[in-house]
Write an enzyme that holds these catalytic residues in place. Structure first.
Site, short mmCIF file in Angstrom:
data_model
loop_
_atom_site.label_atom_id
_atom_site.label_comp_id
_atom_site.label_asym_id
_atom_site.label_seq_id
_atom_site.Cartn_x
_atom_site.Cartn_y
_atom_site.Cartn_z
N GLY A 11 74.69 33.91 -40.03
CA GLY A 11 73.62 32.95 -39.77
C GLY A 11 72.82 33.22 -38.51
CB SER A 12 72.35 36.11 -36.24
OG SER A 12 71.81 37.12 -37.06
CE LYS A 65 76.91 37.97 -63.18
NZ LYS A 65 76.64 38.61 -64.44
CG MET A 92 75.10 38.54 -48.46
SD MET A 92 73.61 39.48 -48.06
CE MET A 92 74.26 41.13 -48.20
NE ARG A 93 76.96 33.63 -54.35
CZ ARG A 93 78.12 33.81 -54.96
NH1 ARG A 93 78.15 34.19 -56.22
NH2 ARG A 93 79.24 33.62 -54.32
CG HIS A 111 66.31 44.36 -47.55
ND1 HIS A 111 67.45 44.12 -48.27
CD2 HIS A 111 66.23 45.70 -47.38
CE1 HIS A 111 68.05 45.27 -48.54
NE2 HIS A 111 67.32 46.25 -48.01
C1 GAR Z 1 70.53 40.26 -42.26
O1 GAR Z 1 70.59 41.54 -41.67
C2 GAR Z 1 69.70 40.31 -43.53
O2 GAR Z 1 68.64 41.21 -43.45
C3 GAR Z 1 70.74 40.77 -44.52
O3 GAR Z 1 71.89 40.05 -44.20
C4 GAR Z 1 71.91 39.86 -42.79
C5 GAR Z 1 72.24 38.41 -42.50
O4 GAR Z 1 72.53 38.25 -41.15
N1 GAR Z 1 70.31 40.52 -45.86
C6 GAR Z 1 70.48 41.37 -46.86
O5 GAR Z 1 71.07 42.44 -46.72
C7 GAR Z 1 69.94 40.92 -48.18
N2 GAR Z 1 69.91 42.01 -49.11
P1 GAR Z 1 72.69 36.78 -40.56
O6 GAR Z 1 73.67 36.02 -41.46
O7 GAR Z 1 73.26 37.01 -39.19
O8 GAR Z 1 71.33 36.16 -40.53
#
Ligand code: GAR
Length: 192
Positions: A11-12, A65, A92-93, A111
């Site tokens: 969740g950053s 999914k 992540m779905r 992304h």
């Molecule tokens: C982020 O780096 C985002 O780009 C990636 O998950 C991370 C979440 O970080 N998303 C994907 O890879 C989607 N395909 P966070 O939970 O610290 O915000």
């Protein structure tokens, strides 16, 4: 502009948005809720910290999914929050058609690569292993094609010879926090 954030983990990026809002940098927005598909995800703790509605919604039985029932649960709950914008920040779905149609033109995704390069899982590791010299992050509209919707904005990051996948990830995450806040601020201005 009412915003709902969907995430699965740390969740950053949600934190960056909530902090920007707290600092008065997202004046035209209201963060109406955080939804996670992982009950133990740290992103849910941000609700308490920032005084925002945060909720776990099960996406069982699948890992990557949403099945039909899961989609229905998500669509109903998100509709109840009545957002103008839904931000996928580490959700992540894979999101498919009924979900996308329910919120057409309101779904954006973050992304960790310069799309269309390195879509899917582990965009940072994919770019590092491929050996590209420049990678980065992307915010794009969500369509039925995975990580292939129209690009809203991107930030480039040069991969230096001394970088490891860990140092690269740190740089990309820092760039993501800025890019996501910038895009949300811009969209909120367009939203009126
Ligand atoms: C982020 O780096 C985002 O780009 C990636 O998950 C991370 C979440 O970080 N998303 C994907 O890879 C989607 N395909 P966070 O939970 O610290 O915000």
């Amino acid at each position: 502009m009412k915003i709902v954030i969907l995430g699965s983990g740390r969740g950053s990026n949600a934190r960056a948005l909530l902090q920007a809002k707290k600092d008065g940098k997202l004046a035209n927005t209201e963060i109406a809720g955080i939804i996670a598909d992982v009950e133990s995800a740290p992103i849910l703790q941000l609700g308490k910290e920032f005084g925002v509605h945060a909720e776990f919604i099960s996406a069982a039985p699948f890992k990557t999914k949403l099945d039909d029932d899961g989609q229905k649960r998500y669509i109903e709950r998100i509709k109840a929050l009545n957002p103008d914008l839904i931000v996928l920040a580490g959700f992540m779905r894979v999101i498919k058609k009924p979900f996308i149609d329910a919120f057409n033109g309101k779904l954006i995704n973050l992304h960790p690569s310069l799309l269309p390069s390195f879509p899917g899982l582990d965009g940072i590791g994919q770019a590092f292993r491929f050996g590209v010299k420049i990678t980065g992050c992307t915010v794009h509209w969500v369509t039925a094609d995975l990580d292939a919707g129209p690009i809203i904005d991107q930030s480039p990051i040069r991969i230096l010879p001394e970088d490891s996948v860990e140092t690269l990830a740190q740089k990309i995450h820092a760039a993501e926090h800025e890019l996501l806040c910038k895009v949300v601020a811009q969209l909120s201005q367009q939203n009126g």
